[in-house]
Design a protein around this motif. Structure first.
Motif, PDB file in Angstrom:
ATOM      1  N   GLU A 118     -51.826  13.720 -22.523  1.00 18.60           N
ATOM      2  CA  GLU A 118     -52.147  14.979 -23.208  1.00 18.60           C
ATOM      3  C   GLU A 118     -52.818  16.001 -22.288  1.00 18.60           C
ATOM      4  N   SER A 119     -53.445  15.517 -21.215  1.00 26.38           N
ATOM      5  CA  SER A 119     -54.140  16.455 -20.307  1.00 26.38           C
ATOM      6  C   SER A 119     -53.163  17.385 -19.595  1.00 26.38           C
ATOM      7  N   HIS A 120     -51.880  17.000 -19.540  1.00 20.81           N
ATOM      8  CA  HIS A 120     -50.898  17.803 -18.812  1.00 20.81           C
ATOM      9  C   HIS A 120     -50.299  18.919 -19.656  1.00 20.81           C
ATOM     10  N   ARG A 121     -50.669  18.972 -20.922  1.00 19.07           N
ATOM     11  CA  ARG A 121     -50.158  20.056 -21.771  1.00 19.07           C
ATOM     12  C   ARG A 121     -50.796  21.380 -21.336  1.00 19.07           C
ATOM     13  N   TRP A 122     -50.168  22.493 -21.741  1.00 18.08           N
ATOM     14  CA  TRP A 122     -50.738  23.807 -21.432  1.00 18.08           C
ATOM     15  C   TRP A 122     -50.315  24.794 -22.501  1.00 18.08           C
ATOM     16  N   GLN A 123     -50.994  25.920 -22.476  1.00 13.65           N
ATOM     17  CA  GLN A 123     -50.576  27.087 -23.255  1.00 13.65           C
ATOM     18  C   GLN A 123     -50.533  28.278 -22.312  1.00 13.65           C
ATOM     19  N   ASN A 124     -49.758  29.278 -22.677  1.00 10.64           N
ATOM     20  CA  ASN A 124     -49.730  30.515 -21.905  1.00 10.64           C
ATOM     21  C   ASN A 124     -50.994  31.330 -22.137  1.00 10.64           C
ATOM     22  N   PRO A 125     -51.437  32.135 -21.184  1.00  5.41           N
ATOM     23  CA  PRO A 125     -50.866  32.251 -19.840  1.00  5.41           C
ATOM     24  C   PRO A 125     -51.311  31.085 -18.952  1.00  5.41           C
ATOM     25  N   LEU A 169     -67.837  53.462 -31.274  1.00  7.28           N
ATOM     26  CA  LEU A 169     -66.562  52.846 -31.615  1.00  7.28           C
ATOM     27  C   LEU A 169     -66.721  51.878 -32.781  1.00  7.28           C
ATOM     28  N   PHE A 170     -65.593  51.637 -33.440  1.00  5.52           N
ATOM     29  CA  PHE A 170     -65.509  50.588 -34.453  1.00  5.52           C
ATOM     30  C   PHE A 170     -64.636  49.474 -33.916  1.00  5.52           C
ATOM     31  N   VAL A 171     -65.080  48.243 -34.124  1.00  3.88           N
ATOM     32  CA  VAL A 171     -64.305  47.073 -33.709  1.00  3.88           C
ATOM     33  C   VAL A 171     -63.928  46.269 -34.959  1.00  3.88           C
ATOM     34  N   SER A 172     -62.679  45.844 -35.030  1.00  7.31           N
ATOM     35  CA  SER A 172     -62.244  44.937 -36.085  1.00  7.31           C
ATOM     36  C   SER A 172     -61.644  43.700 -35.435  1.00  7.31           C
ATOM     37  N   VAL A 173     -61.939  42.532 -36.020  1.00  9.13           N
ATOM     38  CA  VAL A 173     -61.449  41.273 -35.474  1.00  9.13           C
ATOM     39  C   VAL A 173     -60.732  40.506 -36.576  1.00  9.13           C
ATOM     40  N   LYS A 174     -59.504  40.077 -36.287  1.00  5.52           N
ATOM     41  CA  LYS A 174     -58.758  39.261 -37.251  1.00  5.52           C
ATOM     42  C   LYS A 174     -58.433  37.907 -36.628  1.00  5.52           C
ATOM     43  N   ASN A 175     -58.709  36.846 -37.377  1.00  7.84           N
ATOM     44  CA  ASN A 175     -58.328  35.491 -36.980  1.00  7.84           C
ATOM     45  C   ASN A 175     -56.862  35.317 -37.354  1.00  7.84           C
ATOM     46  N   ILE A 176     -55.988  35.280 -36.363  1.00  8.13           N
ATOM     47  CA  ILE A 176     -54.555  35.236 -36.662  1.00  8.13           C
ATOM     48  C   ILE A 176     -53.988  33.816 -36.580  1.00  8.13           C
ATOM     49  N   THR A 177     -54.865  32.811 -36.519  1.00 10.12           N
ATOM     50  CA  THR A 177     -54.373  31.426 -36.490  1.00 10.12           C
ATOM     51  C   THR A 177     -54.001  30.958 -37.893  1.00 10.12           C
ATOM     52  N   HIS A 178     -53.313  29.827 -37.929  1.00 15.00           N
ATOM     53  CA  HIS A 178     -52.900  29.227 -39.204  1.00 15.00           C
ATOM     54  C   HIS A 178     -54.050  28.458 -39.845  1.00 15.00           C
ATOM     55  N   HIS A 196     -57.073  27.103 -23.057  1.00 15.43           N
ATOM     56  CA  HIS A 196     -57.090  25.846 -23.819  1.00 15.43           C
ATOM     57  C   HIS A 196     -55.669  25.329 -23.985  1.00 15.43           C
ATOM     58  N   ARG A 197     -55.487  24.023 -23.768  1.00 14.14           N
ATOM     59  CA  ARG A 197     -54.148  23.446 -23.889  1.00 14.14           C
ATOM     60  C   ARG A 197     -53.766  23.197 -25.342  1.00 14.14           C
ATOM     61  N   GLY A 198     -54.688  23.429 -26.237  1.00 13.87           N
ATOM     62  CA  GLY A 198     -54.417  23.226 -27.660  1.00 13.87           C
ATOM     63  C   GLY A 198     -54.832  21.843 -28.098  1.00 13.87           C
ATOM     64  N   LEU A 241     -50.862  28.329 -31.141  1.00 11.76           N
ATOM     65  CA  LEU A 241     -50.293  28.923 -29.938  1.00 11.76           C
ATOM     66  C   LEU A 241     -50.989  30.263 -29.713  1.00 11.76           C
ATOM     67  N   ASN A 242     -51.223  30.610 -28.450  1.00 13.63           N
ATOM     68  CA  ASN A 242     -51.825  31.923 -28.156  1.00 13.63           C
ATOM     69  C   ASN A 242     -50.887  33.045 -28.564  1.00 13.63           C
ATOM     70  N   PRO A 243     -51.428  34.190 -28.958  1.00 18.12           N
ATOM     71  CA  PRO A 243     -52.856  34.520 -29.064  1.00 18.12           C
ATOM     72  C   PRO A 243     -53.455  34.015 -30.379  1.00 18.12           C
ATOM     73  N   VAL A 244     -54.803  34.023 -30.435  1.00 20.92           N
ATOM     74  CA  VAL A 244     -55.492  33.528 -31.631  1.00 20.92           C
ATOM     75  C   VAL A 244     -56.223  34.625 -32.402  1.00 20.92           C
ATOM     76  N   ALA A 245     -56.437  35.768 -31.782  1.00 23.21           N
ATOM     77  CA  ALA A 245     -57.162  36.844 -32.472  1.00 23.21           C
ATOM     78  C   ALA A 245     -56.548  38.203 -32.162  1.00 23.21           C
ATOM     79  N   GLU A 246     -56.619  39.079 -33.144  1.00 22.65           N
ATOM     80  CA  GLU A 246     -56.229  40.476 -32.956  1.00 22.65           C
ATOM     81  C   GLU A 246     -57.499  41.319 -33.023  1.00 22.65           C
TER      82      GLU A 246
END
Lengths: 233, 238
Positions: free
Chosen positions: A216-223, B28-37, B203-205, B227-232
């Motif tokens: 599992e350590s070999h997995r990656w995500q972009n970028p 400025l105004f900042v808005s943050v959305k969590n776009i993950t599942h 992060h590899r997830g 999967l990236n990206p995780v936030a807007e």
């Protein structure tokens, strides 16, 4: 008489030097540009093979999604050897300069190269390196425009993972050349889709691909890489 | 005369460069959305700062303050690095967790007093061991308008991604503090014993597995991946 000519030459030289120094503020580097490129490996456990850097005009394409990889790109993506790919690039009339990184870049590590070219406002950067614990995955950056960078200006760019499409992603110990497996590198036989694509990542033994030499350590995500480009000249 | 003109043009070039870099006070105004599942954000820290400060730097080792945020969601140390809550540093604007699909909007940042020109943001990703969403030193646009950015998930590189829900959130304590969705398993044996990359990286997830009462991971492979990206992030420069 000889002395007099000498004096005139000296005077001329002095005037030339003064003129040059006057123009030094804005003009002396107009014929050459130099770029310092720093690349950082953002993956957890995918060492990067010695990378290939290409400065080029927009007509050059190192590869295209959906199109077959060149022989040089195949060899780079399967074995990590950038030599044949850079030789192909050097033969292209739209390539301005190429450079090869000196060594493997481990996860979290960085390497710098400096490339100097004749000034060209149509300068683009392409980058490629193998993710070595894979069959034929590449960290790549295609066609980033850097020709409008001013002197001492920087730009930060991110590269994604691509699949060369030349070798099936079996992940076996026999077919993955990196330290996770120590298997075969380049093999001219093509047994995958035949076109370059965005990479779908590795499955690994941890996720049920029993023949995989990867964990599992070999997995990656972009970028997978960051490139910081600074115009130094 | 020629000499004077050239010197003047040199001077003007330098002057304009300096004036661009100092004409920077902004609201400025900042808005943050969590776009993950199915991944939660712990309390956000959003700050405008100078080039002297970094909440994190990709490719460098995590600071103790970053580690406390990434392993346990504690933003107090990082906020301290940014000078604490004030007109251009906002702590916990969502007043707790930011759930998958949820937004926090109209977070007001005022740099008139500080002249700060760089914007950073962090929050821990749950359930992960030391994953976080981050923005490092975005140069604030000078032209009024609305700008959209997408952020990646990072790994602080400080804790093994064992994917075990243990309640461990203090720096150096293994395990994941919590799975706020209540959808994690238990009694896993542990996915990973160490990070190969001990610097801040992408992060590899999560790996996860399909066994809620065993297997290697306490996480669910059909819920806790991303999967990236995780936030807007939307920034409105006034």
């Amino acid at each position: 008489m000889r002395i007099k000519i000498f004096e005139i030459n000296l005077t001329t030289t002095a005037i030339m030097l003064i003129v040059l120094s006057l123009f030094g503020c804005s003009d002396s580097s107009s014929s050459r540009s130099a770029y310092l490129i720093s690349v950082t490996n953002l993956t957890n456990n995918q060492p990067l093979s010695p990378p290939a850097f290409i400065l080029h005009e927009k007509e050059y394409a190192a590869w295209q999604i959906g199109t077959s990889a060149s022989a040089g790109l195949e060899e780079l993506a399967e074995s990590g050897d950038p030599g044949p790919f850079l030789a192909e690039a050097a033969d292209n009339m739209h390539v301005l300069a190429t450079s090869q990184g000196s060594s493997v870049i481990g996860p979290g590590n960085s390497e710098n190269v400096e490339i100097e070219i004749k000034r060209n406002s149509d300068t683009h950067l392409s980058f490629v390196s193998m993710l070595v614990n894979t069959n034929d995955a590449m960290a790549g950056l295609l066609d980033a425009s850097i020709g409008s960078l001013g002197r001492n200006e920087s730009i930060t760019l991110y590269g994604r993972s691509y699949d060369a499409g030349t070798e099936v992603n079996s992940e076996t110990a026999e077919s993955v050349p990196g330290p996770a497996a120590g298997g075969e590198g380049f093999n001219p036989e093509r047994n995958d889709t035949g076109f370059v694509a965005a990479h779908s990542g590795v499955v690994t033994a941890a996720d049920g691909l029993q023949a995989s030499a990867l964990d599992e350590s070999h997995r990656w995500q972009n970028p997978v890489v960051r490139l910081t480009v600074t115009r130094t000249k | 005369m020629k000499n004077f003109l050239l010197k003047t043009s040199c001077f003007l070039l330098i002057w304009s460069a300096v004036s661009v870099s100092t004409a920077s006070a902004a609201q400025l105004f900042v808005s943050v959305k969590n776009i993950t599942h199915s991944i939660y954000f712990t309390p956000l820290l959003i700050t405008a700062h100078s080039s002297e400060t970094h909440l994190f730097r990709l490719g460098e080792s995590a600071s103790p303050e970053l580690r406390a945020m990434a392993e346990g969601g504690d933003i107090s140390g990082l906020s301290g690095l940014a000078g604490g809550a004030d007109a251009d540093t906002v702590e916990n604007p969502a007043e707790g967790l930011l759930a998958p699909g949820a937004s926090v909007t109209d977070i007001f940042i005022d740099t008139d007093q500080t002249g700060n020109t760089l914007l950073s943001l962090v929050a821990m990703l749950l359930p992960t061991n030391d994953g976080f969403v981050g923005l490092d030193s975005l140069e604030l646009p000078e032209t009024p308008g609305i700008y959209t950015f997408y952020l990646n998930g990072y790994d602080a590189g400080t804790e093994a991604n064992d994917e075990l829900i243990t309640g461990g959130g203090a720096p150096g304590v293994p395990g994941i503090p919590a799975a706020p969705g209540g959808d994690a398993g238990m009694d896993g044996t542990g996915v990973s014993s160490s990070d190969a990359n001990t610097k801040v990286h992408i992060h590899r997830g999560n790996l996860g597995d399909g066994d809620p009462s065993g297997g290697s991971s306490d996480l669910d492979f059909s819920i806790h991946r991303w999967l990236n990206p995780v936030a807007e992030v939307i920034i409105e420069i006034l």
